[in-house]
Design a protein around this motif. Sequence first.
Motif, PDB file in Angstrom:
ATOM      1  N   ILE A   1      -2.465   0.870 -12.088  1.00 31.08           N
ATOM      2  CA  ILE A   1      -1.612   1.903 -11.509  1.00 31.08           C
ATOM      3  C   ILE A   1      -0.257   1.801 -12.194  1.00 31.08           C
ATOM      4  O   ILE A   1       0.479   0.839 -11.989  1.00 31.08           O
TER       5      ILE A   1
ATOM      6  N   GLU B   1      -1.253  -2.783  -1.468  1.00 31.65           N
ATOM      7  CA  GLU B   1      -1.103  -1.403  -1.928  1.00 31.65           C
ATOM      8  C   GLU B   1      -2.086  -1.096  -3.058  1.00 31.65           C
ATOM      9  O   GLU B   1      -2.710  -0.019  -3.083  1.00 31.65           O
TER      10      GLU B   1
ATOM     11  N   ILE C   1      -5.078   1.752  -2.963  1.00 31.96           N
ATOM     12  CA  ILE C   1      -5.166   2.833  -3.946  1.00 31.96           C
ATOM     13  C   ILE C   1      -6.502   2.788  -4.670  1.00 31.96           C
ATOM     14  O   ILE C   1      -7.141   3.827  -4.903  1.00 31.96           O
TER      15      ILE C   1
ATOM     16  N   ILE D   1      -1.401   7.883  -1.761  1.00 31.86           N
ATOM     17  CA  ILE D   1      -1.121   7.012  -2.898  1.00 31.86           C
ATOM     18  C   ILE D   1       0.383   6.958  -3.168  1.00 31.86           C
ATOM     19  O   ILE D   1       0.942   5.891  -3.463  1.00 31.86           O
TER      20      ILE D   1
END
Length: 238
Positions: free
Chosen positions: A102, A70, A74, A35
């Motif tokens: 996030i 991304e 994640i 991550i």
Amino acid sequence: MSSQILNADIKNTCILNSTYLHVHDLLTDSEVNNIHALFKSGTFDDGRLTAHSAAKEVKINLQLNHQTQEHTAIQQIILAALNRNPVFRNAVLPQSIHPFIISNYKPGMHYGWHVDSPVMGNMIRTDVALTIFLNDPEAYDGGELELQTANGNVLYKLNKGDAIFYPCTQVHRVREVTRGERNVAVSWVQSLVKETAHRKMLFEIFQITENLRNKAVSEEEYLLLQQHYSNLLRMWAN
């Protein structure tokens, strides 16, 4: 109000007398490292883009663009970790999970006092909020998750990979980061069982049942307890 700091070294993975659930090592070191690498290559937006009403005025942070590869990667890592975790499944009884946000907090950033929206996304009722800590607490100063409770405020700043689950009814904030960066993943869960007290009771009965399975109790007593658990879940489930 007074504040009680619950650090990562307090072993409260399965607390029978609390509505807050601290799950240690929800993410493995390898998952956290993956991550972190995705964080470094991601594109971040103003966090106020996903805030609603009054929350827009108190939210100052960055969040990973949800349309990026991304973010998708994640999200998959975290969902896999939740799916394999028996504490999460049996304590929260998840029905739907809102896509993760996030977040990144740099020095000077914070999220002031607010209450989460009761319904989010695709009409998901928000019963349980969760924050997963993605970097070491020593990597930043400030940035504690602070919850208002009847017994005083409680602060959470946990080890990387750890998660805290708490009722969405709580007024809470993220304190200002004064050094380093705070990286977290946050989301909200619609539970099969709406009421916090009912979920707590079911989780306690479930844990007792599991503990009794390996002890010298009669099969009739064990089955009776299982029956009561099952019937209560049927009664309270949406």
